[in-house]
Scaffold this motif. Structure first.
Motif, PDB file in Angstrom:
ATOM      1  N   GLU A 230     -16.942  15.687 -30.661  1.00  0.00           N
ATOM      2  CA  GLU A 230     -16.857  15.322 -32.059  1.00  0.00           C
ATOM      3  C   GLU A 230     -15.438  14.819 -32.314  1.00  0.00           C
ATOM      4  N   VAL A 231     -15.290  13.855 -33.222  1.00  0.00           N
ATOM      5  CA  VAL A 231     -13.992  13.206 -33.401  1.00  0.00           C
ATOM      6  C   VAL A 231     -13.611  13.147 -34.871  1.00  0.00           C
ATOM      7  N   VAL A 232     -12.325  13.287 -35.110  1.00  0.00           N
ATOM      8  CA  VAL A 232     -11.795  13.055 -36.446  1.00  0.00           C
ATOM      9  C   VAL A 232     -11.575  11.554 -36.622  1.00  0.00           C
ATOM     10  N   VAL A 233     -12.050  11.036 -37.737  1.00  0.00           N
ATOM     11  CA  VAL A 233     -11.849   9.626 -38.082  1.00  0.00           C
ATOM     12  C   VAL A 233     -10.845   9.582 -39.231  1.00  0.00           C
ATOM     13  N   HIS A 234      -9.722   8.886 -39.013  1.00  0.00           N
ATOM     14  CA  HIS A 234      -8.641   8.925 -39.994  1.00  0.00           C
ATOM     15  C   HIS A 234      -8.048   7.562 -40.315  1.00  0.00           C
ATOM     16  N   ASN A 235      -8.543   6.484 -39.679  1.00  0.00           N
ATOM     17  CA  ASN A 235      -8.005   5.163 -40.017  1.00  0.00           C
ATOM     18  C   ASN A 235      -9.097   4.087 -39.958  1.00  0.00           C
ATOM     19  N   HIS A 236      -8.792   2.945 -40.532  1.00  0.00           N
ATOM     20  CA  HIS A 236      -9.766   1.855 -40.624  1.00  0.00           C
ATOM     21  C   HIS A 236     -10.100   1.275 -39.257  1.00  0.00           C
ATOM     22  N   GLU A 237      -9.134   1.270 -38.342  1.00  0.00           N
ATOM     23  CA  GLU A 237      -9.379   0.721 -37.008  1.00  0.00           C
ATOM     24  C   GLU A 237     -10.485   1.490 -36.295  1.00  0.00           C
ATOM     25  N   GLN A 238     -10.504   2.791 -36.445  1.00  0.00           N
ATOM     26  CA  GLN A 238     -11.559   3.594 -35.829  1.00  0.00           C
ATOM     27  C   GLN A 238     -12.932   3.228 -36.407  1.00  0.00           C
ATOM     28  N   ILE A 239     -12.986   3.045 -37.712  1.00  0.00           N
ATOM     29  CA  ILE A 239     -14.269   2.707 -38.340  1.00  0.00           C
ATOM     30  C   ILE A 239     -14.739   1.331 -37.881  1.00  0.00           C
ATOM     31  N   ASN A 240     -13.815   0.405 -37.752  1.00  0.00           N
ATOM     32  CA  ASN A 240     -14.182  -0.929 -37.268  1.00  0.00           C
ATOM     33  C   ASN A 240     -14.796  -0.858 -35.867  1.00  0.00           C
ATOM     34  N   ILE A 241     -14.211  -0.038 -35.004  1.00  0.00           N
ATOM     35  CA  ILE A 241     -14.753   0.121 -33.644  1.00  0.00           C
ATOM     36  C   ILE A 241     -16.150   0.748 -33.708  1.00  0.00           C
ATOM     37  N   LEU A 242     -16.303   1.773 -34.524  1.00  0.00           N
ATOM     38  CA  LEU A 242     -17.601   2.432 -34.663  1.00  0.00           C
ATOM     39  C   LEU A 242     -18.674   1.456 -35.143  1.00  0.00           C
ATOM     40  N   GLU A 243     -18.318   0.570 -36.044  1.00  0.00           N
ATOM     41  CA  GLU A 243     -19.295  -0.373 -36.611  1.00  0.00           C
ATOM     42  C   GLU A 243     -19.605  -1.525 -35.655  1.00  0.00           C
TER      43      GLU A 243
END
Length: 362
Positions: free
Chosen positions: A95-108
């Motif tokens: 499980e991972v903490v998501v804390h910035n927009h770059e992470q969300i972009n990768i996830l999407e």
């Protein structure tokens, strides 16, 4: 010669104490930085049946724990930094903490083997990682729509000053808690804001999930107080040996730069086999002590790579080979060894012990 004794019974006792303090909240045991220097393999194996989760700094630390055979859920508190780490986290079911927009972009954008559980970080005032409250709903909705994210979305935050009781900081901690509680209303995932200081001083922050860090090892996160005052037991006892005892006359100096001068008619100076090469350091240059033959002895001069100097006093009571307790005796916890130092000194002292210090698990 330099040995850190790690006590299994103390770790278990402290976890049970934390369970009582939090009215049986679910525990995320923080084992980052090699379990604060105590040895992540030993600590995770000792506590795997007493806690629900383990928390680590990053994917690399998490991977090591999985390789050690631990089956508990594991959270990477800094999340992932690129697609390769995300793929590994998915494969290992982290499980991972998501804390910035770059992470969300990768996830999407990218494809992963299994949807991944995320803990969305809310920046309630620490201003280190996370999304500000006015951005949070938008980010939360993006994560809810993302096919790579396992639902429900979990939320996490971190206090900046929960261990400080001055009125303005007390009020700020309350503000952080209010912001977090406001955001999690009507949200189904797991929620956590209390770490060690929140556990001890802010019962209203416990919610259903708490993160036990330094207190799990029996160390206080509050300046001027030790773990025993909260019913905790030190999990580590660090010890070494006296390797030299010499008499010093008035005016004699020692060390590089002659930075210590004897101002008494005579005294005895001992040298202890431990130094910054072992991870021992002087923190913020305030006084530090060790325990020799049942009495507190002042550390003097500069910390060397392999040695420290100690002032044994005017009477010769000690000899080469005598045991030196650096910290962790029942009546000499680490808070006493570094009394008057900022609490960050305690975190650094245990976490930075090097491989030159042998760990013995008992």
């Amino acid at each position: 010669m330099k040995i850190a004794l790690i006590r299994k019974k103390a770790l278990i006792y402290n976890i049970k104490k934390i369970q009582k303090l939090t009215n049986n909240s679910r525990i995320i045991a923080i084992v980052k930085s090699n379990a604060y220097g105590h040895g992540s393999k030993f600590v995770t194996r000792t506590l795997k049946d007493f806690v629900d989760y383990f928390g680590v700094s990053d994917i690399e630390e998490a991977h090591k724990i999985v390789d050690d055979g631990i089956k508990n859920s594991i959270i990477s508190l800094m999340g992932f930094i690129n697609y390769e780490e995300l793929k590994l986290a998915s494969r290992l079911r982290l499980e991972v903490v998501v804390h910035n927009h770059e992470q969300i972009n990768i996830l999407e954008k990218e494809k992963i083997k299994f949807p991944i559980a995320v803990w969305m970080k809310i920046n309630t005032g620490m201003n280190r990682l996370g999304f500000l409250p006015d951005q949070a709903i938008k980010i939360y909705n993006r994560l809810k729509k993302c096919k790579n994210v396992r639902k429900p979305i979990n939320t996490i935050s971190h206090f900046s000053s929960a261990n400080i009781q001055e009125p303005y900081l007390f009020d700020f901690t309350q503000l952080q808690l209010d912001r977090f509680k406001k955001f999690i209303i009507d949200k189904n995932g797991k929620n956590s804001i209390a770490s060690s200081s929140g556990i001890l001083f802010w019962p209203s922050s416990h919610l259903r999930w708490v993160r036990a860090g330094i207190i799990m090892y029996g160390i206080s996160p509050k300046f001027g107080r030790n773990g025993r005052e909260f019913g905790l037991i030190p999990a580590m006892k660090l010890k070494s040996k006296l390797i030299s005892v010499r008499q010093f006359k008035l005016g004699q100096t020692l060390g590089y730069g002659q930075n210590w001068i004897n101002n008494r008619k005579k005294t005895y100076i001992g040298i202890v086999s431990i130094g910054y090469g072992d991870g021992y350091h002087s923190c913020d240059s305030k006084n530090s002590w060790v325990l020799i033959n049942g009495r507190r002895v002042l550390v003097i001069g500069s910390i060397l790579m392999d040695m420290i100097f100690v002032d044994l006093g005017e009477r010769l009571c000690d000899k080469v080979g005598d045991e030196v307790i650096i910290w962790g005796e029942k009546k000499f916890p680490i808070e006493e060894a570094f009394k008057g130092h900022d609490v960050s000194c305690l975190y650094r002292s245990v976490s930075q012990l090097t491989s030159r210090v042998k760990r013995k698990y008992i």
